[in-house]
Design an enzyme around this catalytic site. Structure first.
Site, PDB file in Angstrom:
ATOM      1  CD  GLU A  65      -1.886  -2.362   1.398  1.00 53.00           C
ATOM      2  OE1 GLU A  65      -0.736  -2.669   1.780  1.00 53.00           O
ATOM      3  OE2 GLU A  65      -2.808  -3.205   1.295  1.00 53.00           O
ATOM      4  CG  HIS A 134     -10.426  -6.379   7.290  1.00 51.69           C
ATOM      5  ND1 HIS A 134      -9.344  -6.794   8.009  1.00 51.69           N
ATOM      6  CD2 HIS A 134     -10.119  -6.634   5.983  1.00 51.69           C
ATOM      7  CE1 HIS A 134      -8.427  -7.301   7.187  1.00 51.69           C
ATOM      8  NE2 HIS A 134      -8.869  -7.213   5.960  1.00 51.69           N
TER       9      HIS A 134
HETATM   10  C1  LIG Z   1      -2.112  -4.646   4.454  1.00 48.58           C
HETATM   11  C2  LIG Z   1      -3.177  -5.458   3.836  1.00 48.58           C
HETATM   12  N1  LIG Z   1      -3.438  -5.310   2.534  1.00 48.58           N
HETATM   13  C3  LIG Z   1      -4.402  -6.034   1.938  1.00 48.58           C
HETATM   14  C4  LIG Z   1      -5.141  -6.933   2.652  1.00 48.58           C
HETATM   15  C5  LIG Z   1      -6.248  -7.728   1.988  1.00 48.58           C
HETATM   16  N2  LIG Z   1      -5.833  -9.112   1.894  1.00 48.58           N
HETATM   17  C6  LIG Z   1      -6.203 -10.026   2.808  1.00 48.58           C
HETATM   18  S1  LIG Z   1      -5.510 -11.524   2.544  1.00 48.58           S
HETATM   19  C7  LIG Z   1      -4.709 -10.956   1.160  1.00 48.58           C
HETATM   20  C8  LIG Z   1      -3.840 -11.868   0.380  1.00 48.58           C
HETATM   21  C9  LIG Z   1      -2.764 -12.410   1.245  1.00 48.58           C
HETATM   22  O1  LIG Z   1      -1.967 -13.248   0.509  1.00 48.58           O
HETATM   23  P1  LIG Z   1      -0.844 -14.080   1.235  1.00 48.58           P
HETATM   24  O2  LIG Z   1      -0.061 -13.187   2.127  1.00 48.58           O
HETATM   25  O3  LIG Z   1      -0.101 -14.827   0.212  1.00 48.58           O
HETATM   26  O4  LIG Z   1      -1.621 -15.058   2.203  1.00 48.58           O
HETATM   27  P2  LIG Z   1      -2.599 -16.246   1.795  1.00 48.58           P
HETATM   28  O5  LIG Z   1      -3.969 -15.652   1.779  1.00 48.58           O
HETATM   29  O6  LIG Z   1      -2.180 -16.749   0.487  1.00 48.58           O
HETATM   30  O7  LIG Z   1      -2.439 -17.228   2.891  1.00 48.58           O
HETATM   31  C10 LIG Z   1      -5.004  -9.624   0.937  1.00 48.58           C
HETATM   32  C11 LIG Z   1      -4.478  -8.823  -0.185  1.00 48.58           C
HETATM   33  C12 LIG Z   1      -4.868  -7.040   4.028  1.00 48.58           C
HETATM   34  N3  LIG Z   1      -5.572  -7.845   4.813  1.00 48.58           N
HETATM   35  N4  LIG Z   1      -3.875  -6.312   4.584  1.00 48.58           N
END
Ligand SMILES: Cc1ncc(C[n+]2csc(CCOP(=O)(O)OP(=O)(O)O)c2C)c(N)n1
Ligand SMILES: Cc1ncc(C[n+]2csc(CCOP(=O)(O)OP(=O)(O)O)c2C)c(N)n1
Ligand SMILES: [Mg+2]
Ligand SMILES: [Mg+2]
Lengths: 331, 332, 331, 332
Positions: A65, A134
């Site tokens: 971000e 959230h």
């Molecule tokens: C700082 C932030 N940006 C965006 C999000 C929205 N978000 C939640 S899970 C996710 C993807 C996370 O991917 P990863 O770290 O690979 O974890 P996975 O879900 O694959 O276990 C996103 C973009 C968030 N929760 N926090």
């Protein structure tokens, strides 16, 4: 454009239409953010845009971000008009340096030579069972910062018109969308129109009390106004639409007319938007007020997950109704 | 754990016990998550949840190398870490349903389960959000000489968050006993990691002086072995490490992510499920090594199924917190 | 301790004494931040501490505000009591996620099981010719966030007492120091004392008007009060000392008594501290006020470098004096 | 620029012209900064300033490889970058004194000089604060196919800021024409970089797929040669790079930082000044190569001295902005 027809669009569709039209109009307009392209964001607000405009203009980013907001600032300074997508308003925490120390100050610090025509779209609102990280409505922080403009549409109509204005504005604009409102429908003209910043909208006229409400709280205020009608109280609902610039005059005039006011905002009640607007009204309508201006915001707690608790944390039709009756001496 | 990876010693009763324990723990996570999905589809669970199915070997392999007093931080996809670190399913389900009996009295929900009794510093719904916390816990351990280790679980999406590099640098400078575990399940929400991750993941640790290893995250024995090694390093004061665990989530980003074909193929999913399932493969290995027969494995499964059933029932029957709780515990 | 003697200490010395005494009392208390050790910070507030307590307890960090603030949260949860140093309040932008999404929420989200006994010390204030990125007073953002406490001492005495309270508090406390005040002297007892949070201090009694002032603005208000005395107006100066918890009662009582109030804070005037306090007073003293509550904060501009411009951006004795006279009908 | 590093071609008039230009630009920065210090000690300058003395070769070597339309972002220690990119000393001094004739009408001051006419996106008083901006400028250049390059100057202290890694990843993924120039002058404010920087600086780029080079930042010819190479890469669409320039600031962190012995020795300072001065060494090289004789170099110095004197006088005489300007240009 032949049709001046007014269609019913959802809030999400209105946002998307504004973006699509502006992207067609101006090739410099582009979008970046997480999962904005094929996925069209988790809220599906941007579905279809990458298909029309290509992945150069609808750019998926890593979960960075701060990084891509900063990239937006630089891109805006040099000739693009980026619309940066921050999925949840809670993640503004990560972008504050780019927004506040960079975007907001570039124009002034450079003696008016550089400009930052950037829009940052993000969300607000609780009651989605998404828990404390959230569910925040953090717009007050940005309203506090000179150099930024802040828009908070409450209807699909306003969403389309304000977003177009935001994109055409030469300043950084933070654009807050209530995520619970994306599926709500409303009349939206098919043609191009803009809504000027700094012009409040009287969503309902009334005589006995002014309900100033923002974003998600406008619906709540309108609902409360209906209930109040049943109780013989005529409520005026005023939506500032942009928090900065702020249409103080309309707010104050309404309160002068009705002599009572409640300010309702989904951000935290303390040190936030309600304090500002209540102060503006309390000062401007000082000699007309029959009662203190009442403020209603989110309860001063991290938003709890548990549904029966979460539902207590934000103003509702019922709590606004009760407060308005009390303020009018009916309690 | 060397015993288990050493075929010559597979008749070792310790190896058998540990192997079965690793197996059971993975089954517990799997069946827990199946219940979560069930709760969602039956509309009994408020909000959403992110299932860990397919990734069980990572949490289990690592947490079994930790002491109860060691710390973990977890993510939005955190049920597996919490269970593996010792949380009980009844209070976890209760939390997922927003009930007072939950780990957070219902205030946290799926993405915020925390439990001081098992060293769980909390799941975190901010991607990368717990990197600082884990590093700070390691600082305390070092300063107070408690011999504890902190493990920071995160998805490969968190590699996009700058704070991760800030704290790896800090941990390296101060030689902190922290292990950063990157669970690379190939996707963030709906985007393949190769589209968001330039360069080389392990080098991202090396560049900050953080020792790196990678491991097949579908092989619980391999994960456990490398975890023991890294935990040993940390306890001996040799500083932080980064473990890249290659894994896969079988289901959607969250329970509502059903139509996934625009970002990945059914075939890809099928391959992982059939060829690289950590539970199936561990079961086969146990059987092959004669550490457990089929019926022993089936018994584990049915016991766990029962455990989960009881736990869910407990949670469904449990009361919500009273409304007066809403503004309690804002301040200590 | 034999001496109950009251010495004159500078504000910086008072802060340092509080830290040194708390570090002697409790081995869990430690400090981290940029150039906090041998350099003792650019403001020399921490000089001598690393020599007494060693570099394990006074820890120099890289320029990683988010990282080491996050480390502070984790350290606080697990048994240390960190005092995190953020050199300029402007850099809070970089720490917002750690403070707001982590520190502030840990206790509540965990159902009251984990605690975050951390203090974050930082600075505020303009007129140092440091330009827009080193002159902000951003405390309103933190006041807006449930789960955080916010202290803003205005004298060396308050600095020592409030900082000790902050360090002993089991919650995250954000502690703002006016960087222009570090060399200012005041009486500070040598012995151990604490000042409870949520108790405003009447810095000067008066009858005709209440000046509510925070941090750097308390001196300004006291100066204005002296000028007002010459104009026959008796001003009461009230310092809330902590913005959260906020001693609403003392503020409201004072305004009820005097019937007029000005709120003076060095943060931006819009959507910030003045709005909150003015609203509290306007509501609480509604039936006693002879005039609207007046708000005075920083002008809504990025702080300019140029001295003659910068000096216009924050309230001064003279502007407060003028505003107070106007409010009392003398203008 | 190959011509200059190639001894066989030192009689090349192009090489001579360029060499003298590099020399003059360094002298301009040096003498500008000496005036700044003078303004401070004479109490004519409000606030503080961070002098670039000792590091001149970095800004000059790089900016001379750029076109006027290329972009730079700068830091709190930014006078050198601004001058090297084409700013004139009169308006710079005026800015430092808060005068209306300054680049920012006096509103920015020493740490915020910006100038669209020379591609200067602005100095920045937030450490690492311009990394995003430079990356965004490179995005524009790529999207609009303008052939521009963006250079992001930063001190090694900015390696502590996570956003740097976030944007290097972005730049690498999108193959942006941006060059991240790390000016490692060994100290942040009052702390040696080895105490704040674990691992390996160049690897911090490599880990994100960013091409890395390092250079002796005291050797303007070497800096210029490598800058040409990296600018070429960028213009050809080959993506971002990280240039580690090893250098030293001769004076304090800012003009008021006089007693520095608690963090570095006078001897260390002396060594750099005598043995590794970029201006002296370039002068000697020019003379040695017969590209310029002593008197030509002295003439440059006296011309520049005159230029600076006039510029300072202009700035001192210039008026402050009118008070009505205070709330102008908050919004465009
Ligand atoms: C700082 C932030 N940006 C965006 C999000 C929205 N978000 C939640 S899970 C996710 C993807 C996370 O991917 P990863 O770290 O690979 O974890 P996975 O879900 O694959 O276990 C996103 C973009 C968030 N929760 N926090
Ligand atoms: C985000 C941020 N943190 C801290 C500071 C205070 N500060 C100003 S300059 C500086 C040191 C910078 O060191 P370096 O990046 O190496 O640049 P140098 O001064 O050596 O050129 C610090 C800590 C700042 N301006 N911004
Ligand atoms: Mg992932
Ligand atoms: Mg440096």
């Amino acid at each position: 454009m032949p049709e001046t027809a007014i269609r019913e669009l959802t809030f999400a569709q209105a946002v998307r239409e504004a973006l699509a039209e502006e992207m067609r109009r101006d090739p410099r307009v582009c979008i970046f953010g997480e999962d904005v392209a094929e996925a069209g964001t988790p809220f599906k607000v941007l579905s279809g845009l990458v298909e029309e405009f290509g992945s150069e203009r609808v750019l998926d980013t890593p979960i960075s971000e701060a990084g891509f907001t900063g990239m937006g600032v630089g891109a805006a300074m040099t000739g693009l008009r980026p619309v940066v997508d921050i999925m949840f308003g809670d993640f503004l925490t990560l972008t504050m340096d780019q927004l506040v120390n960079q975007a907001a100050k570039v124009h002034y610090m450079s003696g008016g030579t550089w400009k930052v025509p950037m829009v940052l779209r993000t969300t607000l609102g609780a009651t989605r069972r998404s828990a404390a990280q959230h569910s925040q409505s953090l717009h007050a922080w940005l309203c506090h910062v000179p150099g930024l403009k802040v828009a908070m549409p409450s209807t699909p109509y306003d969403a389309k018109g304000l977003l177009k204005t935001a994109i055409r504005d030469d300043n950084p604009v933070i654009f807050f969308e209530d995520k619970m409102m994306y599926k709500q429908k409303g009349a939206v003209p098919a043609e191009d129109y803009t809504i000027p910043f700094g012009v409040a909208d009287v969503k309902r006229e009334g005589e006995d009390i002014t309900l100033v409400a923002t974003s998600s709280m406008v619906e709540v205020a309108l609902g409360a106004a209906k209930l109040l009608e049943g109780a013989g109280i005529s409520a005026e609902v005023v939506d500032p639409r942009t928090m900065w610039p702020l249409d103080e005059k309309t707010l104050v005039e309404s309160a002068k007319k009705t002599s009572r006011a409640i300010v309702i905002d989904e951000g935290y009640g303390r040190y936030g938007v309600t304090g500002e607007i209540a102060s503006v009204i309390a000062e401007g309508a000082f000699f007309n007020l029959e009662a203190p201006v009442k403020r209603m915001g989110a309860m001063h707690v991290p938003i709890p997950f548990s549904p029966p608790l979460e539902d207590l944390t934000v103003p509702t039709e019922q709590t606004v109704f009760d407060a308005a009756r009390a303020l009018c001496g009916q309690a | 754990m060397k015993t288990i990876t050493d075929p010559a010693k597979t008749d070792n009763p310790v190896a058998a016990e540990l192997g079965l324990r690793l197996y059971r723990q993975m089954v517990r996570i799997r069946l827990f998550e199946e219940q979560v999905n069930e709760l969602y589809t039956r509309a009994l669970m408020p909000g959403l949840a992110h299932l860990y199915i397919g990734e069980e070997a990572v949490a289990v392999g690592i947490c079994e190398a930790l002491k109860n007093t060691d710390y973990v931080t977890s993510t939005h996809r955190g049920h597996g870490h919490c269970l593996a670190k010792g949380a009980t399913p009844d209070r976890m389900f209760a939390e997922l349903l927003g009930k007072e009996a939950g780990y957070c009295r219902g205030k946290g929900g799926s993405m915020h389960i925390a439990d001081p009794a098992t060293g769980n510093l909390g799941a975190n719904a901010i991607v990368g959000g717990s990197a600082g916390i884990a590093t700070g816990a390691a600082l305390t351990a070092k300063r107070l000489k408690t011999d504890q280790v902190a493990v920071c679980f995160f998805g490969e999406g968190a590699l996009g968050q700058g704070v991760l590099y800030e704290v790896m640098n800090l941990a390296s400078l101060y030689k902190l006993p922290v292990i950063y575990v990157c669970e690379n399940n190939l996707y963030t929400e709906y985007t393949h990691f190769s589209e968001t991750t330039a360069g080389d993941i392990l080098l991202r640790g090396t560049a900050f002086g953080v020792h790196g290893e990678s491991v097949d995250g579908q092989d619980v024995r391999a994960v456990h072995a490398v975890a023991q090694k890294l935990v040993g390093r940390a306890r001996r004061g040799e500083g932080p490490s980064l473990l890249l665990s290659n894994t896969y989530r079988y289901t959607g980003h969250h329970v509502g992510d059903i139509n996934r074909e625009y970002y990945r193929s059914k075939q890809e999913e099928q391959e992982w499920k059939t060829k690289r399932d950590p539970i199936k493969n561990m079961g086969e290995w146990l059987a092959g090594q004669k550490l457990a027969d089929r019926s022993a494995l089936e018994k584990i499964e049915s016991e766990v199924r029962e455990e989960m059933k009881t736990a869910v029932e407990f949670a469904i029957a449990a009361p919500y917190p009273g409304v007066e709780e809403v503004d309690q515990d804002v301040y200590a």
